[in-house]
Motif scaffolding. Structure first.
Motif, short mmCIF file in Angstrom:
data_model
loop_
_atom_site.label_atom_id
_atom_site.label_comp_id
_atom_site.label_asym_id
_atom_site.label_seq_id
_atom_site.Cartn_x
_atom_site.Cartn_y
_atom_site.Cartn_z
N GLU A 40 0.83 -1.20 0.00
CA GLU A 40 0.00 0.00 0.00
C GLU A 40 0.87 1.25 0.00
O GLU A 40 0.64 2.18 -0.78
CB GLU A 40 -0.92 0.00 1.22
N LEU A 41 1.88 1.27 0.86
CA LEU A 41 2.79 2.42 0.92
C LEU A 41 3.51 2.59 -0.42
O LEU A 41 3.60 3.70 -0.96
CB LEU A 41 3.80 2.24 2.05
N SER A 42 3.99 1.50 -0.97
CA SER A 42 4.71 1.54 -2.23
C SER A 42 3.84 2.10 -3.35
O SER A 42 4.28 2.96 -4.14
CB SER A 42 5.20 0.14 -2.60
N LEU A 43 2.60 1.65 -3.43
CA LEU A 43 1.69 2.13 -4.48
C LEU A 43 1.39 3.62 -4.31
O LEU A 43 1.32 4.36 -5.30
CB LEU A 43 0.41 1.31 -4.48
N MET A 44 1.23 4.06 -3.06
CA MET A 44 0.96 5.48 -2.81
C MET A 44 2.15 6.34 -3.23
O MET A 44 1.98 7.38 -3.86
CB MET A 44 0.63 5.70 -1.33
N VAL A 45 3.33 5.88 -2.88
CA VAL A 45 4.54 6.63 -3.23
C VAL A 45 4.75 6.63 -4.74
O VAL A 45 5.07 7.66 -5.33
CB VAL A 45 5.77 6.06 -2.48
N GLU A 46 4.53 5.49 -5.36
CA GLU A 46 4.68 5.41 -6.82
C GLU A 46 3.72 6.37 -7.53
O GLU A 46 4.11 7.07 -8.46
CB GLU A 46 4.42 3.97 -7.27
N GLU A 47 2.49 6.43 -7.06
CA GLU A 47 1.52 7.34 -7.65
C GLU A 47 1.95 8.80 -7.47
O GLU A 47 1.85 9.61 -8.39
CB GLU A 47 0.14 7.13 -7.03
N ALA A 48 2.46 9.13 -6.29
CA ALA A 48 2.92 10.50 -6.04
C ALA A 48 4.09 10.84 -6.96
O ALA A 48 4.15 11.96 -7.49
CB ALA A 48 3.34 10.64 -4.57
N ILE A 49 4.99 9.91 -7.18
CA ILE A 49 6.12 10.16 -8.07
C ILE A 49 5.63 10.36 -9.50
O ILE A 49 6.11 11.24 -10.21
CB ILE A 49 7.17 9.03 -7.95
N ARG A 50 4.65 9.59 -9.91
CA ARG A 50 4.05 9.80 -11.24
C ARG A 50 3.49 11.21 -11.38
O ARG A 50 3.47 11.77 -12.47
CB ARG A 50 2.92 8.79 -11.48
N GLU A 51 2.99 11.74 -10.28
CA GLU A 51 2.38 13.08 -10.29
C GLU A 51 3.40 14.19 -10.08
O GLU A 51 3.03 15.35 -9.92
CB GLU A 51 1.29 13.14 -9.21
N GLY A 52 4.70 13.85 -10.06
CA GLY A 52 5.73 14.88 -9.99
C GLY A 52 6.42 15.04 -8.65
O GLY A 52 7.28 15.90 -8.50
N GLU A 53 6.05 14.23 -7.67
CA GLU A 53 6.69 14.31 -6.36
C GLU A 53 8.08 13.67 -6.41
O GLU A 53 8.41 12.93 -7.34
CB GLU A 53 5.85 13.58 -5.30
N THR A 54 8.87 13.94 -5.40
CA THR A 54 10.16 13.29 -5.18
C THR A 54 10.14 12.80 -3.73
O THR A 54 9.26 13.18 -2.94
CB THR A 54 11.33 14.27 -5.35
N TYR A 55 11.13 11.98 -3.37
CA TYR A 55 11.22 11.54 -1.98
C TYR A 55 11.37 12.74 -1.06
O TYR A 55 10.81 12.78 0.03
CB TYR A 55 12.39 10.58 -1.79
N VAL A 56 12.10 13.75 -1.51
CA VAL A 56 12.28 14.96 -0.70
C VAL A 56 10.94 15.64 -0.45
O VAL A 56 10.60 15.97 0.70
CB VAL A 56 13.26 15.95 -1.38
N SER A 57 10.15 15.83 -1.50
CA SER A 57 8.87 16.53 -1.33
C SER A 57 7.87 15.69 -0.55
O SER A 57 7.08 16.23 0.24
CB SER A 57 8.29 16.95 -2.69
N ILE A 58 7.91 14.38 -0.73
CA ILE A 58 7.01 13.50 0.03
C ILE A 58 7.36 13.58 1.52
O ILE A 58 6.48 13.74 2.37
CB ILE A 58 7.08 12.05 -0.48
N ALA A 59 8.64 13.49 1.83
CA ALA A 59 9.08 13.57 3.23
C ALA A 59 8.71 14.93 3.83
O ALA A 59 8.22 15.00 4.97
CB ALA A 59 10.58 13.33 3.33
N ARG A 60 8.92 15.99 3.07
CA ARG A 60 8.57 17.33 3.58
C ARG A 60 7.08 17.44 3.85
O ARG A 60 6.67 18.10 4.80
CB ARG A 60 8.96 18.40 2.56
N GLY A 61 6.27 16.82 3.02
CA GLY A 61 4.82 16.86 3.22
C GLY A 61 4.32 16.00 4.36
O GLY A 61 3.16 16.07 4.73
N HIS A 62 5.22 15.19 4.91
CA HIS A 62 4.82 14.28 5.99
C HIS A 62 5.71 14.41 7.22
O HIS A 62 5.86 13.47 7.99
CB HIS A 62 4.84 12.83 5.48
N THR A 63 6.27 15.60 7.42
CA THR A 63 7.12 15.80 8.58
C THR A 63 6.34 15.61 9.88
O THR A 63 6.92 15.22 10.90
CB THR A 63 7.78 17.19 8.57
N HIS A 64 5.04 15.87 9.83
CA HIS A 64 4.22 15.76 11.05
C HIS A 64 4.14 14.33 11.57
O HIS A 64 3.82 14.11 12.74
CB HIS A 64 2.81 16.30 10.79
N ILE A 65 4.44 13.32 10.74
CA ILE A 65 4.47 11.93 11.20
C ILE A 65 5.89 11.38 11.26
O ILE A 65 6.10 10.20 11.52
CB ILE A 65 3.56 11.01 10.34
#
Length: 92
Positions: A40-65
């Motif tokens: 589930e996590l992998s699919l969510m991350v893969e979809e975000a990367i398809r939409e232009g995200e990077t690991y950096v931007s994903i991590a920044r968007g989830h600093t609260h967790i």
């Protein structure tokens, strides 16, 4: 790009827990539930990367967790591998 967080703290916690357990197990039986969480996590991350995200931007968007780039690499695999997989499937 996604402007709101999409990975829940609960999913991240479950994946981190599974990673620790996976490192501790040597020859214990396979647990399909933990695999489903990682998938589930992998699919969510893969979809975000398809939409232009990077690991950096994903991590920044989830600093609260407490999500880090290192967590993503450990739990999902290297970002370049995700991008290569996306590229391969787009060519098919």
């Amino acid at each position: 790009m996604k402007s709101t967080p999409f990975i829940t703290e609960s999913l991240l916690t479950r994946c981190r827990k599974e990673q620790i357990l996976q490192q501790q197990r040597a020859r214990q039986p396979f647990d399909p539930a933990s695999l489903n969480d990682r998938k589930e996590l992998s699919l969510m991350v893969e979809e975000a990367i398809r939409e232009g995200e990077t690991y950096v931007s994903i991590a920044r968007g989830h600093t609260h967790i407490g999500l880090t780039e290192s967590d993503l690499t450990d739990l999902v695999g290297p970002e370049v591998a995700i991008r290569d997989r996306i590229e391969r499937f787009q060519q098919i």
